[in-house]
Design a protein around this motif. Structure first.
Motif, PDB file in Angstrom:
ATOM      1  N   MET A  82       4.143  -4.048  -5.408  1.00  0.00           N
ATOM      2  CA  MET A  82       4.273  -3.512  -6.765  1.00  0.00           C
ATOM      3  C   MET A  82       3.380  -2.283  -6.944  1.00  0.00           C
ATOM      4  O   MET A  82       3.787  -1.294  -7.581  1.00  0.00           O
ATOM      5  N   TYR A  83       2.177  -2.333  -6.392  1.00  0.00           N
ATOM      6  CA  TYR A  83       1.280  -1.173  -6.500  1.00  0.00           C
ATOM      7  C   TYR A  83       1.808   0.013  -5.694  1.00  0.00           C
ATOM      8  O   TYR A  83       1.708   1.170  -6.130  1.00  0.00           O
ATOM      9  N   VAL A  84       2.358  -0.259  -4.523  1.00  0.00           N
ATOM     10  CA  VAL A  84       2.943   0.825  -3.731  1.00  0.00           C
ATOM     11  C   VAL A  84       4.059   1.492  -4.522  1.00  0.00           C
ATOM     12  O   VAL A  84       4.149   2.732  -4.597  1.00  0.00           O
ATOM     13  N   ASN A  85       4.925   0.680  -5.136  1.00  0.00           N
ATOM     14  CA  ASN A  85       6.015   1.243  -5.937  1.00  0.00           C
ATOM     15  C   ASN A  85       5.477   2.034  -7.117  1.00  0.00           C
ATOM     16  O   ASN A  85       5.970   3.121  -7.430  1.00  0.00           O
ATOM     17  N   GLY A  86       4.458   1.501  -7.777  1.00  0.00           N
ATOM     18  CA  GLY A  86       3.889   2.186  -8.923  1.00  0.00           C
ATOM     19  C   GLY A  86       3.244   3.504  -8.553  1.00  0.00           C
ATOM     20  O   GLY A  86       3.362   4.494  -9.283  1.00  0.00           O
ATOM     21  N   MET A  87       2.579   3.558  -7.418  1.00  0.00           N
ATOM     22  CA  MET A  87       1.916   4.790  -6.993  1.00  0.00           C
ATOM     23  C   MET A  87       2.911   5.799  -6.441  1.00  0.00           C
ATOM     24  O   MET A  87       2.736   7.005  -6.590  1.00  0.00           O
ATOM     25  N   THR A  88       3.973   5.314  -5.819  1.00  0.00           N
ATOM     26  CA  THR A  88       4.964   6.210  -5.247  1.00  0.00           C
ATOM     27  C   THR A  88       5.782   6.892  -6.329  1.00  0.00           C
ATOM     28  O   THR A  88       6.263   8.012  -6.143  1.00  0.00           O
ATOM     29  N   LEU A  89       5.957   6.223  -7.477  1.00  0.00           N
ATOM     30  CA  LEU A  89       6.717   6.823  -8.569  1.00  0.00           C
ATOM     31  C   LEU A  89       6.075   8.108  -9.062  1.00  0.00           C
ATOM     32  O   LEU A  89       6.742   8.992  -9.576  1.00  0.00           O
ATOM     33  N   ASP A  90       4.762   8.185  -8.917  1.00  0.00           N
ATOM     34  CA  ASP A  90       4.030   9.373  -9.338  1.00  0.00           C
ATOM     35  C   ASP A  90       3.873  10.285  -8.133  1.00  0.00           C
ATOM     36  O   ASP A  90       3.198   9.951  -7.167  1.00  0.00           O
ATOM     37  N   SER A  91       4.495  11.448  -8.171  1.00  0.00           N
ATOM     38  CA  SER A  91       4.456  12.354  -7.014  1.00  0.00           C
ATOM     39  C   SER A  91       3.044  12.755  -6.638  1.00  0.00           C
ATOM     40  O   SER A  91       2.749  13.056  -5.486  1.00  0.00           O
ATOM     41  N   SER A  92       2.139  12.736  -7.630  1.00  0.00           N
ATOM     42  CA  SER A  92       0.772  13.151  -7.335  1.00  0.00           C
ATOM     43  C   SER A  92       0.046  12.129  -6.485  1.00  0.00           C
ATOM     44  O   SER A  92      -0.963  12.437  -5.865  1.00  0.00           O
ATOM     45  N   SER A  93       0.565  10.903  -6.417  1.00  0.00           N
ATOM     46  CA  SER A  93      -0.090   9.865  -5.621  1.00  0.00           C
ATOM     47  C   SER A  93       0.674   9.562  -4.352  1.00  0.00           C
ATOM     48  O   SER A  93       0.331   8.654  -3.611  1.00  0.00           O
ATOM     49  N   ALA A  94       1.740  10.307  -4.077  1.00  0.00           N
ATOM     50  CA  ALA A  94       2.604   9.992  -2.951  1.00  0.00           C
ATOM     51  C   ALA A  94       1.899  10.076  -1.618  1.00  0.00           C
ATOM     52  O   ALA A  94       2.325   9.473  -0.646  1.00  0.00           O
ATOM     53  N   SER A  95       0.806  10.844  -1.547  1.00  0.00           N
ATOM     54  CA  SER A  95       0.139  11.021  -0.256  1.00  0.00           C
ATOM     55  C   SER A  95      -1.133  10.203  -0.123  1.00  0.00           C
ATOM     56  O   SER A  95      -1.964  10.474   0.721  1.00  0.00           O
ATOM     57  N   VAL A  96      -1.308   9.207  -0.982  1.00  0.00           N
ATOM     58  CA  VAL A  96      -2.550   8.446  -0.959  1.00  0.00           C
ATOM     59  C   VAL A  96      -2.357   7.125  -0.245  1.00  0.00           C
ATOM     60  O   VAL A  96      -1.617   6.269  -0.695  1.00  0.00           O
ATOM     61  N   GLY A  97      -3.014   6.972   0.899  1.00  0.00           N
ATOM     62  CA  GLY A  97      -3.003   5.704   1.615  1.00  0.00           C
ATOM     63  C   GLY A  97      -4.342   5.042   1.441  1.00  0.00           C
ATOM     64  O   GLY A  97      -5.103   5.366   0.543  1.00  0.00           O
ATOM     65  N   VAL A  98      -4.665   4.102   2.337  1.00  0.00           N
ATOM     66  CA  VAL A  98      -5.927   3.394   2.179  1.00  0.00           C
ATOM     67  C   VAL A  98      -7.108   4.339   2.318  1.00  0.00           C
ATOM     68  O   VAL A  98      -8.145   4.149   1.735  1.00  0.00           O
ATOM     69  N   ASP A  99      -6.931   5.426   3.088  1.00  0.00           N
ATOM     70  CA  ASP A  99      -7.978   6.437   3.207  1.00  0.00           C
ATOM     71  C   ASP A  99      -7.452   7.797   2.787  1.00  0.00           C
ATOM     72  O   ASP A  99      -7.916   8.818   3.243  1.00  0.00           O
ATOM     73  N   GLY A 100      -6.419   7.799   1.931  1.00  0.00           N
ATOM     74  CA  GLY A 100      -5.877   9.058   1.448  1.00  0.00           C
ATOM     75  C   GLY A 100      -5.075   9.800   2.498  1.00  0.00           C
ATOM     76  O   GLY A 100      -4.971  11.012   2.454  1.00  0.00           O
ATOM     77  N   ASP A 101      -4.466   9.077   3.441  1.00  0.00           N
ATOM     78  CA  ASP A 101      -3.816   9.770   4.548  1.00  0.00           C
ATOM     79  C   ASP A 101      -2.350   9.412   4.700  1.00  0.00           C
ATOM     80  O   ASP A 101      -1.814   9.434   5.799  1.00  0.00           O
ATOM     81  N   GLY A 102      -1.670   9.083   3.610  1.00  0.00           N
ATOM     82  CA  GLY A 102      -0.237   8.854   3.703  1.00  0.00           C
ATOM     83  C   GLY A 102       0.507  10.180   3.732  1.00  0.00           C
ATOM     84  O   GLY A 102      -0.035  11.230   3.442  1.00  0.00           O
ATOM     85  N   VAL A 103       1.786  10.161   4.082  1.00  0.00           N
ATOM     86  CA  VAL A 103       2.573  11.388   4.133  1.00  0.00           C
ATOM     87  C   VAL A 103       3.951  11.129   3.560  1.00  0.00           C
ATOM     88  O   VAL A 103       4.522  10.052   3.688  1.00  0.00           O
ATOM     89  N   GLU A 104       4.487  12.122   2.884  1.00  0.00           N
ATOM     90  CA  GLU A 104       5.854  12.147   2.400  1.00  0.00           C
ATOM     91  C   GLU A 104       6.231  10.895   1.621  1.00  0.00           C
ATOM     92  O   GLU A 104       7.299  10.312   1.798  1.00  0.00           O
ATOM     93  N   GLY A 105       5.328  10.473   0.745  1.00  0.00           N
ATOM     94  CA  GLY A 105       5.646   9.364  -0.130  1.00  0.00           C
ATOM     95  C   GLY A 105       5.518   8.004   0.515  1.00  0.00           C
ATOM     96  O   GLY A 105       5.826   6.991  -0.101  1.00  0.00           O
ATOM     97  N   HIS A 106       5.094   7.938   1.764  1.00  0.00           N
ATOM     98  CA  HIS A 106       4.949   6.661   2.446  1.00  0.00           C
ATOM     99  C   HIS A 106       3.466   6.391   2.694  1.00  0.00           C
ATOM    100  O   HIS A 106       2.674   7.305   2.879  1.00  0.00           O
ATOM    101  N   PHE A 107       3.106   5.125   2.744  1.00  0.00           N
ATOM    102  CA  PHE A 107       1.731   4.740   2.982  1.00  0.00           C
ATOM    103  C   PHE A 107       1.563   4.397   4.452  1.00  0.00           C
ATOM    104  O   PHE A 107       2.267   3.538   4.985  1.00  0.00           O
ATOM    105  N   THR A 108       0.662   5.099   5.101  1.00  0.00           N
ATOM    106  CA  THR A 108       0.476   4.875   6.529  1.00  0.00           C
ATOM    107  C   THR A 108      -0.320   3.610   6.810  1.00  0.00           C
ATOM    108  O   THR A 108      -0.283   3.093   7.911  1.00  0.00           O
ATOM    109  N   GLU A 109      -1.058   3.116   5.805  1.00  0.00           N
ATOM    110  CA  GLU A 109      -1.828   1.892   5.948  1.00  0.00           C
ATOM    111  C   GLU A 109      -1.696   1.085   4.670  1.00  0.00           C
ATOM    112  O   GLU A 109      -1.353   1.613   3.621  1.00  0.00           O
ATOM    113  N   PRO A 110      -1.972  -0.215   4.732  1.00  0.00           N
ATOM    114  CA  PRO A 110      -1.906  -1.022   3.511  1.00  0.00           C
ATOM    115  C   PRO A 110      -2.886  -0.512   2.459  1.00  0.00           C
ATOM    116  O   PRO A 110      -3.945   0.015   2.781  1.00  0.00           O
ATOM    117  N   ILE A 111      -2.525  -0.674   1.201  1.00  0.00           N
ATOM    118  CA  ILE A 111      -3.451  -0.301   0.135  1.00  0.00           C
ATOM    119  C   ILE A 111      -4.705  -1.152   0.207  1.00  0.00           C
ATOM    120  O   ILE A 111      -5.817  -0.656   0.034  1.00  0.00           O
TER     121      ILE A 111
END
Length: 333
Positions: free
Chosen positions: A183-212
């Motif tokens: 649910m948090y991933v979906n909520g953060m992905t809806l906001d384009s400004s958070s699309a690149s934020v992973g557990v260490d701020g290293d996600g790309v293209e709207g996907h999370f490279t690591e668990p929140i």
């Protein structure tokens, strides 16, 4: 008189704010205003005053304790009532489990009606099964009704941008934590400004490279796959110590956030966390999150349940974290 400035003062008479001050930015005070007064709680003015009041921890005053670690490794969150809204009726849970114990052949042999999770394991096989059905029914309904806590998405985004680690410590089940995480991933992905934020701020293209959240410690989590028993639940400190081991840090560099003084604050203080934050309702009210175990009233017991900071929302906590990191940056410079 036109005045723009910063005024810091301590709330000395409010039990709700131990180790707390307000930073108050005041602008555009009327030229005929001679009635400004500043006390522990109120700001009064006979003229129009624009004021922004932000709660911030005091870090650089030597006469005031450091209430949160200035350079935290990460934050450990409770789940129910902290990251998600309250959806479990704990009073009803206690009533149902105690009713099973009262009619159970083993449960009838002892009078203690303590923690429902611990009590359920002491009953006959039939009693254990009935309790598990009750737990499953309650948690299934809670999962169906699950709502993210206001301010949670924004807070997690900030922590990701700052490179702070995030973990979950709960008496719930791993599968329900994973449901919340989605649910948090979906909520953060809806906001384009958070699309690149992973557990260490290293996600790309709207996907999370690591668990929140990593790690997740629930009541069915084992510290190692070969272990027979799961990690002992709160208020024992084992879960926090396990998270710190995974993070490779000392508990003094960790902040624990939860809504239960009995569970969350006690576990954090026993583990030696550098900061303990109690999330309350408006006005400092605490809801019934008691799972049934007894608590002591000695000075030591009370101190274990005492947080270093109280907030009424995750948004308020975000202001405190932002102020904390801002002060830490100043010290580095």
């Amino acid at each position: 008189l036109n005045f723009n400035g910063i005024l810091s003062f301590q709330l000395q008479h409010s039990p709700r704010w131990p180790h707390r001050c307000y930073r108050c930015t005041i602008s555009s005070i009327g030229s005929n205003d001679n009635a400004n007064s500043f006390d522990d709680v109120t700001i009064t003015s006979s003229a129009t005053t624009t004021a922004t009041i932000l709660p911030v921890p005091v870090i650089d005053d030597e006469s005031y304790p450091n209430i949160l670690p200035p350079n935290p490794t990460g934050i450990i969150f409770d789940m129910d009532g902290t990251l998600i809204k309250h959806a479990i009726d704990f009073a009803d849970m206690r009533r149902r489990i105690y009713s099973v114990a009262d009619s159970d052949p083993i449960g009838q042999t002892f009078l203690e009606r303590d923690c429902v999770l611990a009590l359920a394991t002491k009953l006959s096989p039939g009693g254990v099964e009935r309790c598990n059905v009750i737990f499953s029914d309650i948690e299934k309904k809670a999962r169906e009704d699950m709502e993210l806590m206001e301010g949670g998405v924004e807070l997690l985004r900030l922590l990701g941008e700052m490179g702070l680690r995030k973990a979950v410590l709960t008496r719930n089940l791993e599968r329900n934590v994973e449901f919340m995480s989605d649910m948090y991933v979906n909520g953060m992905t809806l906001d384009s400004s958070s699309a690149s934020v992973g557990v260490d701020g290293d996600g790309v293209e709207g996907h999370f490279t690591e668990p929140i959240f990593h790690p997740i410690v629930a009541r069915d989590t084992k510290s190692h796959p070969t272990n027979e028993q799961p990690i002992t639940a709160k208020p024992h400190p084992d879960g926090i110590l396990h998270i710190c081991h995974v993070w490779g840090c000392d508990p003094a560099d960790v902040i624990m956030v939860g809504d239960s003084a009995n569970d969350d604050m006690t576990a954090a203080n026993r583990a030696g966390c550098g900061g303990t934050v109690l999330l309350t309702q408006a006005g400092g009210k605490q809801l019934d999150t008691d799972s049934g175990y007894g608590v002591g009233d000695s000075k030591e017991d009370v101190l274990e349940r005492t947080p270093s900071l109280r907030v009424e929302s995750l948004g308020e906590l975000q202001l405190c974290i932002e102020a904390l990191l801002k002060e830490s940056t100043k010290e580095v410079k």
